[in-house]
Design a protein around this motif. Structure first.
Motif, mmCIF file in Angstrom:
data_model
loop_
_atom_site.group_PDB
_atom_site.id
_atom_site.type_symbol
_atom_site.label_atom_id
_atom_site.label_comp_id
_atom_site.label_asym_id
_atom_site.label_seq_id
_atom_site.Cartn_x
_atom_site.Cartn_y
_atom_site.Cartn_z
ATOM 1 N N VAL A 1 -30.234 56.142 -39.629
ATOM 2 C CA VAL A 1 -28.988 55.981 -38.718
ATOM 3 C C VAL A 1 -29.588 55.817 -37.431
ATOM 4 N N TRP A 2 -29.066 54.855 -36.345
ATOM 5 C CA TRP A 2 -29.486 54.346 -35.240
ATOM 6 C C TRP A 2 -28.312 54.922 -34.399
ATOM 7 N N SER A 3 -28.639 55.686 -33.240
ATOM 8 C CA SER A 3 -27.488 55.883 -32.309
ATOM 9 C C SER A 3 -27.848 55.953 -30.817
ATOM 10 N N THR A 4 -27.672 55.163 -30.117
ATOM 11 C CA THR A 4 -28.036 55.225 -28.735
ATOM 12 C C THR A 4 -27.563 56.172 -27.911
ATOM 13 N N LYS A 5 -26.168 56.336 -28.083
ATOM 14 C CA LYS A 5 -25.343 57.141 -27.525
ATOM 15 C C LYS A 5 -24.939 58.411 -27.947
ATOM 16 N N LYS A 6 -25.325 59.804 -27.706
ATOM 17 C CA LYS A 6 -24.774 60.706 -28.593
ATOM 18 C C LYS A 6 -24.840 61.980 -27.707
ATOM 19 N N ASP A 7 -24.501 62.859 -28.096
ATOM 20 C CA ASP A 7 -24.485 64.326 -27.506
ATOM 21 C C ASP A 7 -26.015 64.827 -27.008
ATOM 22 N N GLU A 8 -26.193 65.181 -25.936
ATOM 23 C CA GLU A 8 -27.681 65.582 -25.409
ATOM 24 C C GLU A 8 -28.227 66.460 -26.370
ATOM 25 N N SER A 9 -27.654 67.355 -27.089
ATOM 26 C CA SER A 9 -28.252 68.008 -27.890
ATOM 27 C C SER A 9 -28.779 67.482 -29.361
ATOM 28 N N LEU A 10 -28.625 66.091 -29.284
ATOM 29 C CA LEU A 10 -28.950 65.492 -30.509
ATOM 30 C C LEU A 10 -30.179 64.598 -30.287
ATOM 31 N N ILE A 11 -30.319 64.491 -28.912
ATOM 32 C CA ILE A 11 -31.541 63.663 -28.652
ATOM 33 C C ILE A 11 -32.801 64.017 -29.232
ATOM 34 N N GLY A 12 -33.585 63.368 -29.791
ATOM 35 C CA GLY A 12 -34.900 63.903 -30.341
ATOM 36 C C GLY A 12 -34.711 63.984 -31.855
ATOM 37 N N HIS A 13 -33.595 64.130 -32.579
ATOM 38 C CA HIS A 13 -33.618 64.361 -33.640
ATOM 39 C C HIS A 13 -33.435 63.176 -34.376
ATOM 40 N N LYS A 14 -33.801 62.843 -35.801
ATOM 41 C CA LYS A 14 -33.870 61.840 -36.647
ATOM 42 C C LYS A 14 -32.723 61.995 -37.459
ATOM 43 N N ALA B 1 -27.615 63.322 -42.353
ATOM 44 C CA ALA B 1 -28.476 64.550 -42.173
ATOM 45 C C ALA B 1 -29.351 64.313 -41.368
ATOM 46 N N ALA B 2 -29.656 65.261 -40.626
ATOM 47 C CA ALA B 2 -30.762 65.471 -39.558
ATOM 48 C C ALA B 2 -31.947 65.846 -40.472
ATOM 49 N N ASP B 3 -33.110 65.095 -40.064
ATOM 50 C CA ASP B 3 -34.473 65.122 -40.969
ATOM 51 C C ASP B 3 -35.425 65.887 -39.921
ATOM 52 N N LEU B 4 -35.787 66.993 -40.353
ATOM 53 C CA LEU B 4 -36.710 67.736 -39.467
ATOM 54 C C LEU B 4 -38.106 67.693 -40.095
ATOM 55 N N ILE B 5 -38.304 67.061 -41.500
ATOM 56 C CA ILE B 5 -39.504 67.168 -42.028
ATOM 57 C C ILE B 5 -40.215 65.543 -42.455
ATOM 58 N N GLY B 6 -39.387 64.714 -41.823
ATOM 59 C CA GLY B 6 -40.362 63.456 -42.004
ATOM 60 C C GLY B 6 -40.154 62.829 -43.192
ATOM 61 N N ALA B 7 -39.024 62.534 -43.822
ATOM 62 C CA ALA B 7 -38.564 62.145 -45.213
ATOM 63 C C ALA B 7 -38.330 60.637 -44.893
ATOM 64 N N GLY B 8 -38.492 59.926 -46.115
ATOM 65 C CA GLY B 8 -38.445 58.444 -45.689
ATOM 66 C C GLY B 8 -37.594 57.766 -46.773
ATOM 67 N N ILE B 9 -37.032 56.542 -46.639
ATOM 68 C CA ILE B 9 -36.123 55.911 -47.537
ATOM 69 C C ILE B 9 -36.737 55.746 -49.047
ATOM 70 N N GLY B 10 -35.859 56.177 -49.686
ATOM 71 C CA GLY B 10 -36.269 56.345 -51.487
ATOM 72 C C GLY B 10 -36.692 57.594 -51.661
ATOM 73 N N GLU B 11 -36.679 58.554 -50.811
ATOM 74 C CA GLU B 11 -37.326 59.954 -51.310
ATOM 75 C C GLU B 11 -36.341 60.763 -51.655
ATOM 76 N N LYS B 12 -36.457 61.407 -52.774
ATOM 77 C CA LYS B 12 -35.448 62.713 -53.070
ATOM 78 C C LYS B 12 -35.719 63.886 -52.248
ATOM 79 N N VAL B 13 -34.449 64.275 -51.833
ATOM 80 C CA VAL B 13 -34.750 65.361 -50.964
ATOM 81 C C VAL B 13 -33.727 66.536 -51.331
#
Length: 88
Positions: free
Chosen positions: A10-23, A43-55
């Motif tokens: 998900v790409w979002s250029t405009k968002k709440d300031e508290s979401l800046i820096g979250h993938k 979902a916010a990703d804190l651990i570096g998951a990638g496309i195709g991975e089970k999480v």
């Protein structure tokens, strides 16, 4: 927790300031028949998951217990990458 599969970014250029820096990733949850045909969530990703991975995904108020998620409007967080599932 729920099991899901990362299907996109998900790409979002405009968002709440508290979401800046979250993938953010799009995750398709596993349904009752153990197929990845369930609900699709962001979902916010804190651990570096990638496309195709089970999480592992935690949703709702438990997502707020993570130290860097307090006061952030997030209700789903990827908390683990599944290496292998054991059939029982």
């Amino acid at each position: 927790m729920k099991i899901g599969k990362v299907i996109d970014n998900v790409w979002s250029t405009k968002k709440d300031e508290s979401l800046i820096g979250h993938k953010f990733l799009i995750v398709q949850l596993m349904d009752k028949s153990k197929e990845f045909n369930g609900q699709v969530i962001v979902a916010a990703d804190l651990i570096g998951a990638g496309i195709g991975e089970k999480v592992l995904v935690t949703q709702g108020s438990p997502a707020k217990y993570l130290p860097n998620m307090k006061n952030t409007p997030i209700d789903a967080v990827i908390v683990g990458i599944i290496d292998e599932e054991v059939e029982r």
